[in-house]
Scaffold this motif. Sequence first.
Motif, PDB file in Angstrom:
ATOM      1  N   ILE A  74      44.913  41.219  41.448  1.00 50.85           N
ATOM      2  CA  ILE A  74      43.985  40.857  40.380  1.00 50.85           C
ATOM      3  C   ILE A  74      43.827  42.052  39.464  1.00 50.85           C
ATOM      4  O   ILE A  74      43.479  43.154  39.898  1.00 50.85           O
ATOM      5  N   TYR A 115      31.249  43.193  43.801  1.00 52.53           N
ATOM      6  CA  TYR A 115      31.880  41.971  43.264  1.00 52.53           C
ATOM      7  C   TYR A 115      33.306  41.786  43.786  1.00 52.53           C
ATOM      8  O   TYR A 115      33.812  40.670  43.847  1.00 52.53           O
ATOM      9  N   LEU A 122      42.617  45.603  40.718  1.00 53.94           N
ATOM     10  CA  LEU A 122      41.264  45.714  41.274  1.00 53.94           C
ATOM     11  C   LEU A 122      41.324  45.438  42.769  1.00 53.94           C
ATOM     12  O   LEU A 122      40.755  46.169  43.569  1.00 53.94           O
ATOM     13  N   GLY A 169      40.316  34.670  46.771  1.00 52.07           N
ATOM     14  CA  GLY A 169      41.235  34.154  45.748  1.00 52.07           C
ATOM     15  C   GLY A 169      42.586  34.838  45.785  1.00 52.07           C
ATOM     16  O   GLY A 169      43.628  34.198  45.708  1.00 52.07           O
ATOM     17  N   LEU A 171      34.296  36.394  37.114  1.00 46.15           N
ATOM     18  CA  LEU A 171      33.746  36.041  38.422  1.00 46.15           C
ATOM     19  C   LEU A 171      32.251  35.735  38.322  1.00 46.15           C
ATOM     20  O   LEU A 171      31.763  34.738  38.864  1.00 46.15           O
ATOM     21  N   THR A 190      36.511  40.775  31.645  1.00 44.33           N
ATOM     22  CA  THR A 190      37.280  41.354  32.750  1.00 44.33           C
ATOM     23  C   THR A 190      37.124  40.456  33.974  1.00 44.33           C
ATOM     24  O   THR A 190      36.227  39.602  34.015  1.00 44.33           O
ATOM     25  N   PRO A 191      37.968  40.635  34.993  1.00 35.27           N
ATOM     26  CA  PRO A 191      37.819  39.808  36.189  1.00 35.27           C
ATOM     27  C   PRO A 191      36.394  39.813  36.739  1.00 35.27           C
ATOM     28  O   PRO A 191      35.891  38.782  37.191  1.00 35.27           O
ATOM     29  N   LYS A 192      35.738  40.960  36.687  1.00 36.09           N
ATOM     30  CA  LYS A 192      34.365  41.035  37.201  1.00 36.09           C
ATOM     31  C   LYS A 192      33.454  40.063  36.438  1.00 36.09           C
ATOM     32  O   LYS A 192      32.672  39.323  37.037  1.00 36.09           O
ATOM     33  N   LEU A 195      39.185  40.554  25.934  1.00 32.77           N
ATOM     34  CA  LEU A 195      39.576  40.383  27.332  1.00 32.77           C
ATOM     35  C   LEU A 195      39.722  41.657  28.152  1.00 32.77           C
ATOM     36  O   LEU A 195      39.620  41.603  29.372  1.00 32.77           O
ATOM     37  N   MET A 196      40.003  42.788  27.549  1.00 34.38           N
ATOM     38  CA  MET A 196      40.309  43.932  28.412  1.00 34.38           C
ATOM     39  C   MET A 196      39.810  45.285  27.963  1.00 34.38           C
ATOM     40  O   MET A 196      39.505  46.132  28.787  1.00 34.38           O
ATOM     41  N   THR A 201      43.392  42.954  34.862  1.00 26.81           N
ATOM     42  CA  THR A 201      43.033  42.379  33.574  1.00 26.81           C
ATOM     43  C   THR A 201      44.272  41.967  32.795  1.00 26.81           C
ATOM     44  O   THR A 201      44.313  40.917  32.191  1.00 26.81           O
ATOM     45  N   ARG A 208      40.916  31.702  40.717  1.00 28.68           N
ATOM     46  CA  ARG A 208      41.307  32.456  41.918  1.00 28.68           C
ATOM     47  C   ARG A 208      41.604  33.909  41.567  1.00 28.68           C
ATOM     48  O   ARG A 208      41.289  34.821  42.327  1.00 28.68           O
ATOM     49  N   LEU A 209      42.229  34.122  40.424  1.00 33.11           N
ATOM     50  CA  LEU A 209      42.548  35.493  40.021  1.00 33.11           C
ATOM     51  C   LEU A 209      41.544  36.007  38.983  1.00 33.11           C
ATOM     52  O   LEU A 209      41.723  37.087  38.429  1.00 33.11           O
ATOM     53  N   ALA A 210      40.499  35.235  38.733  1.00 33.90           N
ATOM     54  CA  ALA A 210      39.426  35.632  37.807  1.00 33.90           C
ATOM     55  C   ALA A 210      39.999  36.130  36.488  1.00 33.90           C
ATOM     56  O   ALA A 210      39.586  37.143  35.946  1.00 33.90           O
ATOM     57  N   ARG A 211      40.957  35.369  35.995  1.00 33.89           N
ATOM     58  CA  ARG A 211      41.718  35.858  34.853  1.00 33.89           C
ATOM     59  C   ARG A 211      41.739  34.840  33.723  1.00 33.89           C
ATOM     60  O   ARG A 211      41.845  33.637  33.947  1.00 33.89           O
TER      61      ARG A 211
END
Lengths: 318, 900
Positions: free
Chosen positions: A216, A294, A226, A301, B896, B891-893, B810-811, A218, B770-773
Amino acid sequence: MIHLPRSVSEASAVRGQIRAGGTDLTLLRRRGVTGGELVDLRDVPGLSGIGPHATGGLAIGAAVTLLDLASDARIVAGWPALAAAADAVGNPQIRARATLGGSLLQEVRCAYLRSPEFTCSKRGGGKCFAREGDAELHTPLENGPCIAPHPSTTALALLVYGAQVEVYGSMLRDVPSILGDGADPRQTHALLPGEVLTAVVLPPAPANDRGGYARIATRAHAEFPLVEAAVRLQLDPSGRIASFAFAVNGIANRPQTWPDAARACVGLAPSDPKVDDVFSGLLPRSLPIRAAAYKANLVPGVLRVALDRALGKDQFRG
Amino acid sequence: MPDERPPFDLSRRVFLGGSLLGAAVAGAPARAAGAAETPLDFTLNGLPCATAAGGEETAVDVLRRRLQLTGTKEACGSGACGACTILVGGRPHAACVTPATALAGAEVRTIEGFGGTALADMHPVQRAFLAEDAVRCGACTPGFVVSAVAFYDRYRAAQRKDEPSREELGRVFAGHLCRCGAYDAILRGVTAACVGVHEARTSAIPVRPDALAKVSGQARYTADILLDGMVDAVLVRSPYAHARLVSLDEHAALDVEGVKRVLRILPDGGRVRYAGQEVAVVAGIDRRTAEAGARRVKAQWEVLPAATTMEGALARAAPLVFPARDESADAPVAGQRLPASWAGNLRGPVSTALGARPRRANLAVEEARAAGIVGEGVFRTAAQAAAPLEPHVAVARWTEEDKLELWASTEAVQELATEVATEYRLGAGRCTVVATYVGGGSGTKRHLTPEIRAAIDLAKILRAPVRIQLDRAEELRVGGARAPTQTELALAASPEGELQGIVSRTYSSAGAAVGNLCSQAARHLYATKAKDLDDYDVVTHTPPAVPMRAPGGPPLFFALETAVDHAARALSVDPLALRKRWDPDPVRQLLYDQAAALPWLRGERPPGVGIGIAAGAWPAEWDAGASVEVEVGPEGVLVRTGAQDAGEGTAGILAAVVAQRLGVTEGEVRVELGSSALVYGPPSIGGRTMSLVAAAERALDRLLEDLADLAAEKGGAVEQWRSLVAAGPPVRAIGRRGEKVREIGLPRPLAADPDVASVVTVVKVEVDPRLARVRVLSGWVGVGAGRIPSLSVARSQVVAAFVQNLGLALMEERRIDDLTGRTLQHDFVDYVVPGLADAPPVEVVFAEGGHEGVRGGALDVGEVAGVAVPAAIANAFFDATGRRPVRLPLTPKRVLELLA
């Protein structure tokens, strides 16, 4: 001062910083984060081959590049999680230089460690700056004062295969023993001065072994993850899990494995939600590093995707 | 520029017989103490090369410094950006992290090995890059070409018949960054080359001269300037966010062999306001020596309490960033400085323009809260580093006591020349600033920044040329960023679905700088509605932000267009239809209609896929003094102006305008830019280089008149101007844009300001829980900016703005340690920006009408094109998930958290 030894024993005798690909060491030395005598393995023969090992498995020289490793037909077929993991590291230019040995023994990616202005516990200082600063990219679990995630993607894959390593000056050892337990922050790995990693030995690959890797991040490619996961499994004739191993990185300062949890999945179909329940229960509810807590929610996942990839779904190449 | 050392000509470069060995090693500066050199032999571009290198040197050091092959660029120093890519044994390598020792005995190919500067000598990949206009600022281009050649060779060797997929090329070029975001064009170029479109050397390609130089590695950027006796210098920076310098000891630095001088910048007792502020500068025989010296400069500090976050700066008894009024008056400006009052570290509000009916707007929000629809929230965006691929760099040389030559990577050649001349009291013509090629900047390379000043000062003292180039860590720290923002926005709609008012209050932290005008950007959209727009600066002890590309625009439209999207959902109206109802602007009406016709807006969407739309508007900035000189003569057509091309396409736009009027191809127009010795050209700020279009048109008017006179005199027709000037002296004319003149009586409603450009953006995203993307699958951008002089340049500007703002959404997020105020990202491994695989295919449409009242008729598209992208992505995220992002980047965080 640079040394260009012509044998492993010469390299071992210098007791300096060993450079194989040099993709990260070059930058750390330039930035003044690290220094000392430099031992370049360029002229040491016998470190960059892949071939059968006396144990019946496959030996990969420590100086084999990740590009060669990821594209080796034997590894792709027999140890697919390792090939996929190696293929996800860095970018094509980095993989063309970076070696398996360097990938295993590299320095952590912690921004504080990499700033010469912070003298953290890893560099002999008294504290971890991330704990009181920005720990979002660090680990939710702590197994020592340093909470930087372990930087090695290949280590993760080697763990699920139970790989061993050849170290000049010692016996064949298992991978965790050279990574160390992470308790001593100054210890990036557990090799002693004079010990030189020369090869990684993969145990024989059973037929129909399946493996997968996922991360995972960005960006789509070329970013330190991450969290990341490697899985390896075999299915019985009815399509249920016969044997299972998985490992996760990014959540502690060493890659984590859960042999008991993996065994608990034996007998389940890989798509069974009970497998996901197992993945969801791996980490404790209470996590010491709140800023990174987090990441615990990323674990189920990433494992599920790695497992799906092992089964040929959702293919990914890094 | 006089007696600048000419670039090496490959045809004269004889590696045989050791002649280069002699030249290179003799010319190479001595190494710092302790760095023993060993001989290094390898094959370079097919010829044997013998040189030497120290153990710590990298391949890029050997190529650029010892062999003076500057086509290989050094942009990140961490192997992440790919600008330094070379082939070692046929494989792409990042030369900046490849130890020089690894080259021994290897087959090495660099960009210089792929063909000359003439189109006919070029590699099919290079021709493809030219044909597809895959070249913008050019800093990444040689690296991309080198990797592309390696891929092309593999592809052709495998006799593949398929086209490489976007996904495959995303992996192949994962180690390359184009900060201009020209990925779409690069992709087309690589594909075209692979399938054999450019095998014939005779293929006619409309090429711009600057692109030819960039694609062959011959374009010489500031960092590529090599002068005899040149000294390199490195800045010593404050490790503290807020401190007073007690003393500085430079002795240990001076003890380093090869260190020439340590110059103080901050006096004893001087105060620093951010970590990274310049304290001193160390000059040495080369960069590494200077770095070694800089590490040994010992400073004693009185460390003071610092406010490094917005919350910290607003806390009771927070340490003040500008304790005295006269200090705050000199604060750097991150947007535009309008008068406002201070309260501690808070400055503002700067309020809405007259006539926007702020009371009405607030009342509307109150009413709507009681009985209506309110779209409101607190929206946050992170600091986005401009991070141009070519960092800030300057080379200074004094040729006489009061005569200065300055090469600088600047987006404002002429302004800089004036600033330097004023500060150093140099008379007319005593200071020349040159920036022939500029590797990006996004608005951050405008002024007389400290590295330029230090180079000038050191050059004077040392009586030698001095170069100072920021490394990537410095660039990320002090090179300039878009300020982080917090916008409290409320949008009121009546139950009947009419827009009643907008209230927006933005707090922006530009660090030790002021000038937030974020909310003001809302003036231009839904222009007739009641609005209350307030902007505040929260100053902190962090590096000053800068007015980066459409400053304040993307954050504001993120808030505003999210609120509009919310209102549309609440009213059960299609978001496009609602905007069409609320926004009277005729150009955007056209764009909304075009967007509505997009086929991918219709039909069922798979789970996790969403579509978002957002609009934006951005005012043009004009420069009345903008001038262009056009010359026709026996040598052909030459266009000259002192403006620069920092990747926005100044050269291409001018070539297009001139080519069209003179009936020649763009390739026949030579464009000379980037020197203060030429007629005045505007900075690449706020899209002001578009002022050159009207200037060029005026020059052409005059030129054509003169040619008509000549035709009358000699007999002949203007159209045959070539024969008219074939023998005689060249004919030239200068045109100036002049002051803004509004033509009145054009049939446009009050709401439509012809000086404001428009954009409508539609994106499709996929959210993988699933990949928080979040992945942007495709984009559509409709731009209304008047006439488009060069379609290919404009298209690539739009795609570039899209990609940069995708990064913001996004990043991209600059991270600063709260306790120390130190920047926690050092390179492109830590500070992530979009790569080829992150950029979707983007369709670009222009509505050319509606701006006829503007002189020249052409507005800038580069600023406006990106302002609605973050909002469109956020709205698409909502469409896909039912969750509303209020904080960027996703970001993925954060994904999520939103999905939890």
